[in-house]
Design an enzyme around this catalytic site. Structure first.
Site, PDB file in Angstrom:
ATOM      1  N   ARG A 101     -16.337  27.871   0.065  1.00 33.46           N
ATOM      2  CA  ARG A 101     -17.220  27.671   1.217  1.00 33.46           C
ATOM      3  C   ARG A 101     -18.635  27.839   0.704  1.00 33.46           C
ATOM      4  NH1 ARG A 101     -16.911  29.788   7.419  1.00 33.46           N
ATOM      5  NH2 ARG A 101     -15.348  28.147   7.369  1.00 33.46           N
ATOM      6  N   HIS A 128     -16.200  19.641   6.682  1.00 28.58           N
ATOM      7  CA  HIS A 128     -15.236  20.718   6.956  1.00 28.58           C
ATOM      8  C   HIS A 128     -13.843  20.066   7.107  1.00 28.58           C
ATOM      9  CE1 HIS A 128     -13.794  24.574   7.844  1.00 28.58           C
ATOM     10  NE2 HIS A 128     -14.382  24.841   9.001  1.00 28.58           N
ATOM     11  N   GLN A 131     -10.741  21.834   8.818  1.00 32.05           N
ATOM     12  CA  GLN A 131     -10.915  21.922  10.269  1.00 32.05           C
ATOM     13  C   GLN A 131     -10.508  20.611  10.933  1.00 32.05           C
ATOM     14  OE1 GLN A 131     -12.210  24.640  12.274  1.00 32.05           O
ATOM     15  NE2 GLN A 131     -11.260  23.320  13.790  1.00 32.05           N
ATOM     16  N   ASP A 223     -19.541  21.773  18.904  1.00 31.50           N
ATOM     17  CA  ASP A 223     -19.688  22.829  17.885  1.00 31.50           C
ATOM     18  C   ASP A 223     -21.021  23.525  18.171  1.00 31.50           C
ATOM     19  OD1 ASP A 223     -19.493  24.419  15.596  1.00 31.50           O
ATOM     20  OD2 ASP A 223     -20.067  22.814  14.204  1.00 31.50           O
ATOM     21  N   CYS A 263     -14.418  24.066  17.233  1.00 31.14           N
ATOM     22  CA  CYS A 263     -13.872  24.635  15.994  1.00 31.14           C
ATOM     23  C   CYS A 263     -13.953  26.160  15.976  1.00 31.14           C
ATOM     24  CB  CYS A 263     -14.607  24.049  14.791  1.00 31.14           C
ATOM     25  SG  CYS A 263     -16.385  24.356  14.855  1.00 31.14           S
ATOM     26  N   ARG A 291      -5.002  25.940  12.225  1.00 30.66           N
ATOM     27  CA  ARG A 291      -5.640  26.079  10.913  1.00 30.66           C
ATOM     28  C   ARG A 291      -4.631  26.643   9.911  1.00 30.66           C
ATOM     29  NH1 ARG A 291     -11.136  26.397  10.348  1.00 30.66           N
ATOM     30  NH2 ARG A 291     -10.528  26.043   8.176  1.00 30.66           N
TER      31      ARG A 291
HETATM   32  N1   CP Z   1     -13.799  27.076  12.384  1.00 34.43           N
HETATM   33  C1   CP Z   1     -14.021  27.832  11.287  1.00 34.43           C
HETATM   34  O1   CP Z   1     -14.073  27.347  10.157  1.00 34.43           O
HETATM   35  O2   CP Z   1     -14.167  29.147  11.541  1.00 34.43           O
HETATM   36  P1   CP Z   1     -14.671  30.240  10.483  1.00 34.43           P
HETATM   37  O3   CP Z   1     -16.098  29.911  10.168  1.00 34.43           O
HETATM   38  O4   CP Z   1     -14.508  31.539  11.192  1.00 34.43           O
HETATM   39  O5   CP Z   1     -13.820  30.144   9.249  1.00 34.43           O
HETATM   40  N1  NVA Z   2     -21.114  23.896  12.011  1.00 30.92           N
HETATM   41  C1  NVA Z   2     -20.698  25.268  11.878  1.00 30.92           C
HETATM   42  C2  NVA Z   2     -19.214  25.344  11.747  1.00 30.92           C
HETATM   43  C3  NVA Z   2     -18.637  26.733  11.621  1.00 30.92           C
HETATM   44  C4  NVA Z   2     -17.145  26.719  11.452  1.00 30.92           C
HETATM   45  C5  NVA Z   2     -21.377  25.897  10.669  1.00 30.92           C
HETATM   46  O1  NVA Z   2     -21.472  25.241   9.631  1.00 30.92           O
HETATM   47  O2  NVA Z   2     -21.847  27.035  10.784  1.00 30.92           O
END
Ligand code: CP
Ligand code: NVA
Length: 304
Positions: A101, A128, A131, A223, A263, A291
């Site tokens: 990440r 992502h 997701q 989102d 999400c 997930r």
């Molecule tokens: N939706 C999602 O990826 O959640 P987190 O950021 O908590 O992993």
């Molecule tokens: N768009 C958000 C998604 C979190 C799962 C971010 O990148 O923070």
């Protein structure tokens, strides 16, 4: 050849359907089945916080017989303490796979280019994919068939939006994205999604009018307005996105059987009202649960 998952764009339509089918099978038989990760260690290198992605991967890796190593923000310092390629080369000697990440998508691309072990994108500024696969699984659970459905994405044209429009396009769903001017999805990613959707006679369109996007939609998706890394823009974004809140009035434009998706994490009173996210149309915790099942399907796909 090692397999990576950096973007939904890497997957063919039949591979997406295979992953969805596998995830449904794994959901029905949570503890049965494979120990494909026995004697294997997968690391999570996370530059940003996470609940769902981290926990579902950790639990999924454990359920498949493997060990998981969490390397949180500040521990590896990709590209700062040492180059990303040196990190990739070193970790390839210890590990069997990496879920990353990152802030910059280029860091995940660089890991993939220089590591000899599989790399899975656990969220970058651009995509992502895990997701979006869980989202498609959740939509399929509600409507059985994906092809021909309409999804309205309301809000910021961000990483989640990018993977979702590519995923929907690859399975023949129609997508309408409503964003404020200047917050549209990346034009190159949009063009890829539009290109994919053409083979199904489906469409991926943009508007600045949330009501227009929501019209007749089977799925209303949103989102956060401020993604991780954009915290300084929060106050400005609250104003810019004010008219893009998913509320009961917007939901009333959608299909009679529409579902609401997010999400998570969510901010009630900003991108969605509590009435909607905690109401009967919301399937956000099915998404969150899925997930886990989709991560396991991805791990099986990559390691088998
Ligand atoms: N939706 C999602 O990826 O959640 P987190 O950021 O908590 O992993
Ligand atoms: N768009 C958000 C998604 C979190 C799962 C971010 O990148 O923070």
């Amino acid at each position: 050849m090692k397999k990576d998952l950096l973007s939904i764009h890497d997957l063919k339509n039949e591979e997406i359907h295979y992953l969805l089918k596998e995830a449904v099978r794994l959901k029905a038989d949570r503890h049965g089945g494979s120990s494909i990760l026995k004697d294997k260690t997968v690391a999570l290198i996370f530059q940003k916080p996470s609940n769902r992605t981290r926990v579902s991967f950790e639990v999924g890796i454990h359920q498949l017989g493997g060990k998981c190593l969490y390397l949180g923000p500040g521990e590896i310092n990709l590209g700062k303490r040492e180059s990303t390629s040196d990190v990739a080369a070193t970790l390839s000697r210890y590990l069997d796979g990496i879920v990353a990440r990152t802030f910059k998508h280029d860091d995940i691309v660089e890991l993939s280019r220089t590591a000899s072990i599989p790399i899975i994108n656990g969220l970058s500024d651009l995509y992502h994919p895990c997701q979006a696969l869980a989202d498609l699984m959740s939509i399929q659970e509600k409507f059985s068939e994906l092809q021909g459905l309409k999804l309205a994405y309301i809000g910021d044209g961000n990483n989640v939006c990018h993977s979702l429009i590519l995923g929907c396009a690859k399975v023949g769903m129609n997508v309408s994205v409503a964003t404020p001017p200047g917050y549209e999805p990346d034009s190159g990613i949009l063009a890829m999604a539009q290109n994919e959707s053409r083979q199904f006679n489906a469409s991926v369109t943009l508007t600045h009018c949330p009501q227009e996007a929501a019209q007749g939609a089977h799925v209303i998706y949103t989102d956060v307005w401020t993604s991780m890394g954009q915290e300084e823009e929060h106050a400005a974004r609250l104003k810019i996105f004010h008219d893009f809140q998913v509320n009961t009035a917007l939901i009333s434009k959608a299909h009679d059987h529409c579902v609401f998706m997010h999400c998570l994490p969510a901010h009630r009173g900003e991108e969605v009202t509590a009435e909607v996210i905690d109401g009967p149309r919301s399937i956000v915790f099915d998404q969150a649960e899925n997930r886990l099942h989709i991560q396991k399907a991805i791990l099986l796909f990559i390691f088998s």
